[in-house]
Design an enzyme around this catalytic site. Structure first.
Site, mmCIF file in Angstrom:
data_model
loop_
_atom_site.group_PDB
_atom_site.id
_atom_site.type_symbol
_atom_site.label_atom_id
_atom_site.label_comp_id
_atom_site.label_asym_id
_atom_site.label_seq_id
_atom_site.Cartn_x
_atom_site.Cartn_y
_atom_site.Cartn_z
ATOM 1 N N HIS A 1 13.310 5.063 12.206
ATOM 2 C CA HIS A 1 13.191 5.325 11.052
ATOM 3 C C HIS A 1 14.087 6.027 10.102
ATOM 4 O O HIS A 1 14.499 7.326 11.227
ATOM 5 C CB HIS A 1 11.926 5.055 10.896
ATOM 6 C CG HIS A 1 10.983 5.543 9.583
ATOM 7 N ND1 HIS A 1 11.381 6.184 8.249
ATOM 8 C CD2 HIS A 1 10.932 4.290 9.316
ATOM 9 C CE1 HIS A 1 10.447 5.551 6.792
ATOM 10 N NE2 HIS A 1 10.062 4.650 7.722
ATOM 11 N N HIS B 1 6.984 5.578 12.899
ATOM 12 C CA HIS B 1 6.748 6.296 12.114
ATOM 13 C C HIS B 1 5.433 6.697 10.928
ATOM 14 O O HIS B 1 5.834 7.284 9.539
ATOM 15 C CB HIS B 1 7.624 5.303 10.487
ATOM 16 C CG HIS B 1 6.805 4.472 9.721
ATOM 17 N ND1 HIS B 1 6.710 3.051 10.496
ATOM 18 C CD2 HIS B 1 6.361 4.119 8.519
ATOM 19 C CE1 HIS B 1 6.001 2.101 9.561
ATOM 20 N NE2 HIS B 1 5.974 2.778 8.418
ATOM 21 N N GLU C 1 -2.044 4.992 3.411
ATOM 22 C CA GLU C 1 -2.671 3.729 2.251
ATOM 23 C C GLU C 1 -3.365 3.200 2.519
ATOM 24 O O GLU C 1 -3.481 2.061 1.417
ATOM 25 C CB GLU C 1 -1.507 2.703 3.336
ATOM 26 C CG GLU C 1 0.016 2.657 4.008
ATOM 27 C CD GLU C 1 0.683 4.429 4.960
ATOM 28 O OE1 GLU C 1 -0.152 5.008 4.958
ATOM 29 O OE2 GLU C 1 1.923 4.967 4.423
ATOM 30 N N ARG D 1 3.262 8.652 9.142
ATOM 31 C CA ARG D 1 2.663 9.521 9.337
ATOM 32 C C ARG D 1 1.713 10.609 9.205
ATOM 33 O O ARG D 1 1.804 12.092 9.684
ATOM 34 C CB ARG D 1 2.468 9.617 7.046
ATOM 35 C CG ARG D 1 3.411 9.767 6.291
ATOM 36 C CD ARG D 1 3.583 10.304 5.167
ATOM 37 N NE ARG D 1 4.891 9.654 4.079
ATOM 38 C CZ ARG D 1 5.430 10.805 4.057
ATOM 39 N NH1 ARG D 1 5.394 12.073 4.057
ATOM 40 N NH2 ARG D 1 6.550 10.944 3.788
ATOM 41 N N GLU E 1 -0.029 -8.746 -1.051
ATOM 42 C CA GLU E 1 -1.050 -9.004 0.236
ATOM 43 C C GLU E 1 -2.377 -7.662 -0.248
ATOM 44 O O GLU E 1 -2.775 -6.592 0.443
ATOM 45 C CB GLU E 1 0.117 -7.698 1.517
ATOM 46 C CG GLU E 1 -0.382 -8.029 3.155
ATOM 47 C CD GLU E 1 0.978 -6.504 3.320
ATOM 48 O OE1 GLU E 1 1.750 -7.569 4.059
ATOM 49 O OE2 GLU E 1 0.383 -5.670 3.157
ATOM 50 N N ASP F 1 0.642 -0.880 0.036
ATOM 51 C CA ASP F 1 0.029 0.262 -0.043
ATOM 52 C C ASP F 1 0.695 1.088 0.223
ATOM 53 O O ASP F 1 0.214 2.333 0.478
ATOM 54 C CB ASP F 1 -0.889 -0.227 1.274
ATOM 55 C CG ASP F 1 0.127 -0.061 1.939
ATOM 56 O OD1 ASP F 1 1.118 0.034 2.444
ATOM 57 O OD2 ASP F 1 -0.546 -1.163 3.733
HETATM 58 C C1 UD1 Z 1 6.783 5.037 3.320
HETATM 59 C C2 UD1 Z 1 5.519 4.225 3.132
HETATM 60 C C3 UD1 Z 1 4.812 3.606 4.383
HETATM 61 C C4 UD1 Z 1 5.312 2.741 4.614
HETATM 62 C C5 UD1 Z 1 6.970 3.107 5.112
HETATM 63 C C6 UD1 Z 1 7.524 1.553 5.647
HETATM 64 C C7 UD1 Z 1 4.348 5.803 1.224
HETATM 65 C C8 UD1 Z 1 3.326 6.362 0.952
HETATM 66 N N1 UD1 Z 1 4.180 5.676 2.844
HETATM 67 O O1 UD1 Z 1 6.305 5.632 4.533
HETATM 68 O O2 UD1 Z 1 3.755 3.120 3.942
HETATM 69 O O3 UD1 Z 1 4.787 1.604 5.784
HETATM 70 O O4 UD1 Z 1 7.412 2.930 3.788
HETATM 71 O O5 UD1 Z 1 8.840 2.275 6.050
HETATM 72 O O6 UD1 Z 1 4.583 5.213 0.892
HETATM 73 N N2 UD1 Z 1 14.556 8.528 4.183
HETATM 74 C C9 UD1 Z 1 15.913 7.583 4.359
HETATM 75 N N3 UD1 Z 1 16.311 6.641 4.372
HETATM 76 C C10 UD1 Z 1 15.822 5.732 3.757
HETATM 77 C C11 UD1 Z 1 14.227 5.762 3.608
HETATM 78 C C12 UD1 Z 1 13.827 7.431 4.102
HETATM 79 O O7 UD1 Z 1 16.699 9.042 4.213
HETATM 80 O O8 UD1 Z 1 16.264 4.283 3.301
HETATM 81 C C13 UD1 Z 1 13.786 9.273 4.493
HETATM 82 C C14 UD1 Z 1 13.736 10.207 3.433
HETATM 83 O O9 UD1 Z 1 14.908 11.836 3.656
HETATM 84 C C15 UD1 Z 1 12.614 10.160 2.950
HETATM 85 C C16 UD1 Z 1 11.913 9.920 4.072
HETATM 86 O O10 UD1 Z 1 12.645 9.302 5.255
HETATM 87 O O11 UD1 Z 1 12.088 11.516 2.045
HETATM 88 C C17 UD1 Z 1 10.307 9.455 3.807
HETATM 89 O O12 UD1 Z 1 10.204 8.260 3.291
HETATM 90 P P1 UD1 Z 1 9.089 8.104 2.557
HETATM 91 O O13 UD1 Z 1 8.890 6.377 1.613
HETATM 92 O O14 UD1 Z 1 8.306 9.032 1.344
HETATM 93 O O15 UD1 Z 1 7.696 7.870 3.879
HETATM 94 P P2 UD1 Z 1 7.951 6.656 4.655
HETATM 95 O O16 UD1 Z 1 7.513 7.855 5.966
HETATM 96 O O17 UD1 Z 1 9.605 5.563 5.096
HETATM 97 N N1 UDP Z 2 12.294 -4.087 10.384
HETATM 98 C C1 UDP Z 2 14.063 -4.124 9.981
HETATM 99 N N2 UDP Z 2 14.768 -3.597 10.909
HETATM 100 C C2 UDP Z 2 14.424 -2.283 11.654
HETATM 101 C C3 UDP Z 2 12.911 -2.239 11.680
HETATM 102 C C4 UDP Z 2 12.206 -2.862 11.179
HETATM 103 O O1 UDP Z 2 14.254 -4.645 9.565
HETATM 104 O O2 UDP Z 2 14.938 -1.828 12.178
HETATM 105 C C5 UDP Z 2 11.034 -4.728 9.701
HETATM 106 C C6 UDP Z 2 9.995 -5.648 10.176
HETATM 107 O O3 UDP Z 2 10.819 -6.290 10.866
HETATM 108 C C7 UDP Z 2 8.956 -5.581 9.298
HETATM 109 C C8 UDP Z 2 9.494 -4.324 8.662
HETATM 110 O O4 UDP Z 2 10.834 -4.095 8.834
HETATM 111 O O5 UDP Z 2 9.141 -6.246 8.582
HETATM 112 C C9 UDP Z 2 7.933 -2.926 9.087
HETATM 113 O O6 UDP Z 2 8.702 -1.935 7.798
HETATM 114 P P1 UDP Z 2 8.467 -0.578 8.142
HETATM 115 O O7 UDP Z 2 7.559 -0.285 10.656
HETATM 116 O O8 UDP Z 2 9.158 0.376 8.264
HETATM 117 O O9 UDP Z 2 6.544 -0.516 8.062
HETATM 118 P P2 UDP Z 2 5.913 -1.104 7.633
HETATM 119 O O10 UDP Z 2 5.572 -2.637 7.943
HETATM 120 O O11 UDP Z 2 4.587 -0.068 8.241
HETATM 121 O O12 UDP Z 2 4.740 -0.614 6.009
#
Ligand code: UD1
Ligand code: UDP
Length: 375
Positions: free
Chosen positions: A236, A204, A128, A206, A114, A92
């Site tokens: 995160h 994490h 999501e 939003r 999923e 999602d």
């Molecule tokens: C995203 C997904 C959310 C998911 C989450 C898992 C959307 C809208 N949201 O949220 O559904 O649960 O990922 O973690 O798709 N960043 C880094 N390095 C990384 C990853 C992220 O620096 O490896 C920082 C960047 O500044 C980026 C910000 O995190 O702009 C947010 O990342 P983003 O993927 O937009 O949204 P999440 O809040 O991570």
């Molecule tokens: N996870 C990981 N390292 C971490 C924190 C979480 O590998 O430091 C794994 C966790 O076991 C799960 C997945 O990341 O499988 C969840 O990711 P996240 O919470 O970012 O996203 P969501 O599931 O909410 O979309």
């Protein structure tokens, strides 16, 4: 073509992609949007998967709309070049929506892994819930994890013959990493050998960002009142999350903030923790399999299976409720025991195999139908 780009998608799609890549009569290519960079790269390295295309789209503090618009353009270019028979997306995220919508625009069938998770509130989780509902509309093959997910899809008039209940590939991934011999390295080794009870924590979402003050204040109170409790908090990479931590979480020698952990390390931490406090989706699926109590910092969940199994409890983000629920699990052994039986509602670790079998069958059927038309 599998399209994904975030950490959780990587963890759950790695076993599926590996299974498809091992089959002889299919070519499976992987397009990485790199919505996440470091956090996904960790996963790809662990599962030894190399993308065929890497859009490298992560940008600091990028909004989902900026990201989605870029993804639609860039994914379309790759689809034009490769013209796959099927596009497989997961879950999602912004990547899920963009991948499915770009494929739909070229009339390429979409497989959604999923499928059918619903809260029925399009603003929660945000964005999501809307992403998965929208993707469901344009998906051909719906890979649902549970019967509940299948029923949700049927309520939306998805044709029953297009829904397959296959379990959740998170179990495939979890079994893979927890079946190996493992030892923590420093600093986690000392932290986990300290004799303190560990609350493993992640935040994490939003829609929770503005509420994190309440959550962290509750944690602050718990740490003051329980000297035998520590938190391990892999933070995160989203800088907006880090801003809230800097403002509202009190740091002391029992607050262990660490960078996002390799999945293997994190999975073992889940096993060793006393309890988990999180707003994550994936962790709500893993914890029941490990029999680990989880307080979910949300008011609703698209994963009722874990609540029914007794492992998950919703506590929202209100300081007094979070405090009360944490306190209860730390001081009432009966309440703790009630939540700590291992029950896994998400299958036996053969989800990837099932998905690959179905995809192979569908591609063969579609090809033979086309050949019949032209012969
Ligand atoms: C995203 C997904 C959310 C998911 C989450 C898992 C959307 C809208 N949201 O949220 O559904 O649960 O990922 O973690 O798709 N960043 C880094 N390095 C990384 C990853 C992220 O620096 O490896 C920082 C960047 O500044 C980026 C910000 O995190 O702009 C947010 O990342 P983003 O993927 O937009 O949204 P999440 O809040 O991570
Ligand atoms: N996870 C990981 N390292 C971490 C924190 C979480 O590998 O430091 C794994 C966790 O076991 C799960 C997945 O990341 O499988 C969840 O990711 P996240 O919470 O970012 O996203 P969501 O599931 O909410 O979309």
């Amino acid at each position: 073509m599998a399209i994904f780009g975030t950490r959780p998608e990587g963890i759950k799609m790695a076993p599926v992609v590996k299974e498809l890549m091992s089959r002889e009569d299919v070519e499976c290519i992987f397009l990485n949007t790199a919505q996440h960079r470091e956090m996904l790269d960790q996963v790809l390295e662990l599962f030894e998967i190399k993308p065929d295309f890497d859009l490298n789209l992560m940008k600091d503090r990028q909004t989902p709309i900026e990201l989605t618009s870029k993804m639609l353009v860039e994914i379309t270019k790759v689809l034009e070049e490769t013209n796959p028979d099927l596009v497989l997306v997961h879950g999602d995220t912004a990547t899920t929506f963009a991948g499915a919508f770009a494929a739909f625009q070229r009339q390429i069938p979409v497989g959604h892994v999923e499928a059918g998770l619903r809260t029925e509130d399009i603003y929660s989780p945000f964005p999501e819930e809307a992403n998965r509902q929208l993707v469901g509309r344009i998906t051909t093959h719906h890979f649902a994890a549970t019967e509940t997910n299948r029923e949700a899809l049927l309520r939306e008039n998805i044709r029953p013959e297009n829904i397959y209940v296959v379990g959740n590939s998170v179990i495939d991934a979890l079994l893979q990493v927890t079946s190996k011999v493992f030892a923590f390295e420093e600093p986690l080794k000392s932290i986990m050998e300290s004799g303190k009870r560990t609350i493993l924590m992640t935040t994490h979402r939003r829609e929770n960002l503005a509420q994190l003050k309440g959550v962290y204040s509750a944690i602050n109170r718990i740490l003051v009142e329980h000297e035998d409790v520590q938190i391990v908090f892999p933070v995160h990479k989203n800088p907006a999350v880090r801003d809230e931590i800097a403002k509202h979480l009190n740091l002391n020698e029992r607050t262990h903030l660490v960078e996002p952990l390799d999945y293997e390390v994190f999975a073992h931490l889940m096993k060793e923790a006393y309890l988990i406090f999180t707003d994550s989706g994936g962790i709500q699926e893993e914890a029941p399999a490990l029999g680990k109590p989880v307080l979910v910092a949300r008011n609703n969940t698209e994963r009722p299976e874990g609540v029914e199994a007794g492992t998950l409890k919703l506590c929202g983000t209100d300081e007094s409720v979070v405090y009360k629920e944490l306190k209860e699990l730390l001081t009432n052994p009966a309440a703790y025991e009630k939540m700590s039986g291992a029950k896994n509602p998400y299958g036996d670790g053969t989800t990837s195999e099932k998905i690959a079998d179905i995809i192979m069958k569908k591609i063969r059927e579609e090809k033979s139908a086309r050949e019949t038309v032209y012969s």
